[in-house]
Design a protein around this motif. Structure first.
Motif, PDB file in Angstrom:
ATOM      1  N   ALA A 329       0.845  -1.090  -0.097  1.00 38.06           N
ATOM      2  CA  ALA A 329       0.033  -0.152   0.080  1.00 38.06           C
ATOM      3  C   ALA A 329       1.049   1.281  -0.006  1.00 38.06           C
ATOM      4  O   ALA A 329       1.858   1.141   0.662  1.00 38.06           O
ATOM      5  N   ASP A 330       0.281   2.241  -0.956  1.00 39.37           N
ATOM      6  CA  ASP A 330       1.263   3.461  -0.943  1.00 39.37           C
ATOM      7  C   ASP A 330       1.229   4.377   0.263  1.00 39.37           C
ATOM      8  O   ASP A 330       2.284   5.222   0.372  1.00 39.37           O
ATOM      9  N   TYR A 331       0.561   4.206   1.304  1.00 43.73           N
ATOM     10  CA  TYR A 331       0.282   4.821   2.139  1.00 43.73           C
ATOM     11  C   TYR A 331       1.404   4.519   3.318  1.00 43.73           C
ATOM     12  O   TYR A 331       1.821   5.437   4.209  1.00 43.73           O
ATOM     13  N   VAL A 332       2.119   3.434   3.172  1.00 46.96           N
ATOM     14  CA  VAL A 332       3.330   3.208   3.980  1.00 46.96           C
ATOM     15  C   VAL A 332       4.628   3.709   3.264  1.00 46.96           C
ATOM     16  O   VAL A 332       4.705   3.360   2.025  1.00 46.96           O
ATOM     17  N   LEU A 333       5.403   4.264   3.864  1.00 44.56           N
ATOM     18  CA  LEU A 333       6.512   4.619   3.332  1.00 44.56           C
ATOM     19  C   LEU A 333       8.005   4.153   3.593  1.00 44.56           C
ATOM     20  O   LEU A 333       8.057   3.891   4.808  1.00 44.56           O
ATOM     21  N   MET A 334       8.843   3.867   2.741  1.00 42.33           N
ATOM     22  CA  MET A 334      10.039   3.200   3.048  1.00 42.33           C
ATOM     23  C   MET A 334      10.726   4.256   3.907  1.00 42.33           C
ATOM     24  O   MET A 334      11.695   3.569   4.460  1.00 42.33           O
ATOM     25  N   GLU A 335      10.706   5.436   3.947  1.00 42.73           N
ATOM     26  CA  GLU A 335      11.525   6.308   4.855  1.00 42.73           C
ATOM     27  C   GLU A 335      11.304   6.016   6.205  1.00 42.73           C
ATOM     28  O   GLU A 335      11.895   6.631   7.017  1.00 42.73           O
ATOM     29  N   TYR A 336      10.101   5.427   6.633  1.00 44.18           N
ATOM     30  CA  TYR A 336       9.807   5.125   8.119  1.00 44.18           C
ATOM     31  C   TYR A 336      10.305   3.891   8.600  1.00 44.18           C
ATOM     32  O   TYR A 336       9.626   2.929   7.821  1.00 44.18           O
ATOM     33  N   GLY A 337      10.848   3.615   9.703  1.00 44.74           N
ATOM     34  CA  GLY A 337      10.893   2.144  10.278  1.00 44.74           C
ATOM     35  C   GLY A 337      11.624   1.119   9.101  1.00 44.74           C
ATOM     36  O   GLY A 337      12.595   1.786   8.488  1.00 44.74           O
ATOM     37  N   THR A 338      11.094   0.200   8.933  1.00 49.21           N
ATOM     38  CA  THR A 338      11.750  -0.658   8.029  1.00 49.21           C
ATOM     39  C   THR A 338      10.871  -0.630   6.664  1.00 49.21           C
ATOM     40  O   THR A 338      11.160  -1.481   5.813  1.00 49.21           O
ATOM     41  N   GLY A 339       9.830   0.123   6.473  1.00 51.40           N
ATOM     42  CA  GLY A 339       9.279   0.165   5.246  1.00 51.40           C
ATOM     43  C   GLY A 339       8.019  -1.043   5.203  1.00 51.40           C
ATOM     44  O   GLY A 339       7.381  -1.226   4.258  1.00 51.40           O
ATOM     45  N   ALA A 340       7.834  -1.525   6.394  1.00 53.84           N
ATOM     46  CA  ALA A 340       6.732  -2.115   6.692  1.00 53.84           C
ATOM     47  C   ALA A 340       6.071  -2.147   7.942  1.00 53.84           C
ATOM     48  O   ALA A 340       6.780  -1.563   8.907  1.00 53.84           O
ATOM     49  N   VAL A 341       4.608  -2.324   8.198  1.00 54.15           N
ATOM     50  CA  VAL A 341       3.957  -1.750   9.266  1.00 54.15           C
ATOM     51  C   VAL A 341       3.136  -2.721   9.677  1.00 54.15           C
ATOM     52  O   VAL A 341       2.653  -3.646   8.788  1.00 54.15           O
ATOM     53  N   MET A 342       2.805  -2.961  10.888  1.00 59.74           N
ATOM     54  CA  MET A 342       1.660  -3.724  11.195  1.00 59.74           C
ATOM     55  C   MET A 342       0.555  -2.937  11.398  1.00 59.74           C
ATOM     56  O   MET A 342       0.313  -1.883  11.924  1.00 59.74           O
TER      57      MET A 342
END
Length: 463
Positions: A329-342
């Motif tokens: 999903a494009d609302y998750v950005l690689m610039e934050y954390g590891t680029g993956a979110v729960m």
């Protein structure tokens, strides 16, 4: 009234000749018998990929005024000249004109030199250089080797924008509405090995040292936000089918029991790997390439409608063993954390909006003390209070959120599936080898290293 008028065509060349003949603006490295303060004036180096224009005059006139001011207050002023000769401007100019970059760059520098003399800018021309000259980039290479030896320069795969027609990596400014600005081809996302500087090793020092400099408070605040220090936990979600572990950084490990899906940024290096061979493989490729056309600001806009594509894989939520679906999903950005979110839709509004679109479970796991379960039928519960407690969280239910967070992190650590962690928005710096004067980094670095070891310093002929 005197009838004498200022005639620049007569006066300025005469004095410019005097300045050049006497070396008026030159300063020695070790002046004998000269005391007093010293000043260093340096304007942004111009790109020697064309002719100088009035914008350059405006920039250097301001710097020249500053240099003259310092001289008139008794300071010795170092005012050198340089040219930022590597990079996109030189490359684009060569493509546009068909002239070899070396010839075009030298011609452009000669033009800059001519007009700066005509304008009377008080440059110390004995201190002129271009970043394309071996006498300059030999030291860039030397510094790079020092960083490499200390583990501060490294390579890893990273998402880049690729033009399949020109067979080259593109910078952000070379992509117009998802197409290559040169040939118009649709740009693709590729995972290629890139060089990085490990600047994140100095993130805490950058933050701490802001207290030691005299900058306006708003500028310091911008710097702190840019560095973006966050405390939380790193949690491992495992894709059993692929035998792959994925780390996620979260500032709210107390909400882990509420994670009902898993989302990767389009730039995540494993997105295409996970999609390979699945019914959504082609759709994922198209979605990833389409995400390239949007800025990080647009993608991160909380009000932007949520979109995504299932990867037809699952990962294991480590705290309860649930298999949860994975999406890109494009609302998750690689610039934050590891680029993956729960995805915790009950307690994050963007996750909530995504869950509504894809009809995913929404499970509240935090509630105000003594209150009923929060209502999440219309929106996520984000109005957190200091006395809130955990619910629907297994053995941790009933604990206050702070104690529950610490207890969950301790459990993750004991089980080997997570640990407390600090995250920064600041990312390691992806660099272009051409900026180092390295047309072929692997070959040239070996040559530079061998010659440096043999002679104790960088070689003039390294590149």
């Amino acid at each position: 009234m005197s009838d004498r008028r200022y005639d620049p065509a007569e006066i300025e060349p005469r004095w410019q000749q005097v300045w050049e003949r006497e070396g008026t603006w030159e300063v020695a490295n070790d002046p004998e018998g000269e005391a007093g303060e010293q000043a260093y004036v340096l304007e942004m180096l111009p790109y020697p990929s064309g002719e100088p224009h009035v914008g350059h005059l405006k920039n250097y006139a301001l710097g020249d005024a500053l240099a003259h001011f310092h001289r008139r207050t008794g300071q010795r002023v170092l005012h050198p000249m340089g040219y930022d000769a590597f990079g996109l401007p030189a490359e684009n100019n060569a493509i546009k004109t068909g002239v070899h970059p070396r010839e075009a760059t030298d011609r452009s520098i000669a033009s800059y030199r001519h007009w700066f003399h005509r304008w009377g800018i008080s440059i110390d021309w004995s201190r002129e250089f271009g970043t394309h000259q071996p006498s300059y980039y030999r030291w860039t290479q030397w510094i790079f080797l020092k960083l490499l030896d200390r583990g501060l320069a490294y390579r890893k795969e990273a998402a880049v924008k690729w033009c399949p027609h020109d067979q080259t990596v593109l910078a952000n400014e070379q992509v117009i509405d998802g197409h290559c600005e040169r040939c118009g081809a649709l740009v693709e996302l590729r995972q290629l090995e890139q060089w990085f500087f490990r600047i994140t090793d100095y993130a805490d020092r950058l933050l701490d040292d802001l207290d030691r400099i005299e900058w306006p408070p708003n500028v310091k605040a911008m710097q702190r936000n840019w560095i973006g220090r966050s405390e939380g936990a790193e949690v491992t979600f495992r894709c059993e089918e692929m035998s792959l572990d994925y780390a996620v950084f979260t500032t709210r490990p107390d909400t882990l029991f509420g994670a009902t899906f898993f989302v990767m940024a389009p730039e995540h290096p494993d997105v295409l790997r996970l999609a390979a061979g699945t019914p959504h493989e082609r759709e994922v490729h198209e979605y990833v390439n389409r995400a390239l056309t949007e800025s990080a600001e647009t993608r991160g806009d909380a009000d932007k409608p949520k979109t995504g594509v299932p990867l037809d894989r699952t990962v294991t939520n480590p705290v309860n063993g649930e298999q949860i679906p994975v999406y890109v999903a494009d609302y998750v950005l690689m610039e934050y954390g590891t680029g993956a979110v729960m995805g915790v839709p009950a307690h994050d509004q963007r996750d909530y909006d995504f869950a509504r679109v894809f009809e995913l479970p929404i499970r509240p796991v935090v509630a105000p003390a003594g209150a009923e379960d929060p209502d999440v039928t219309e929106a996520a519960f984000t109005a957190h209070t200091p006395d809130e407690q955990l619910i629907n969280s297994g053995d941790f239910s009933g604990m206050d959120a702070v104690a529950g967070r610490d207890a969950i992190v301790a459990w993750l650590d004991r089980e080997g599936v997570g640990h407390s962690s600090v995250n920064f928005k600041l990312r390691d710096w992806l660099i272009a080898p051409a900026l180092l004067g390295l047309p072929d980094p692997d070959r040239v670095l070996r040559t530079v290293r061998d010659r440096a070891r043999a002679g104790g310093g960088p070689s003039r002929q390294a590149a």
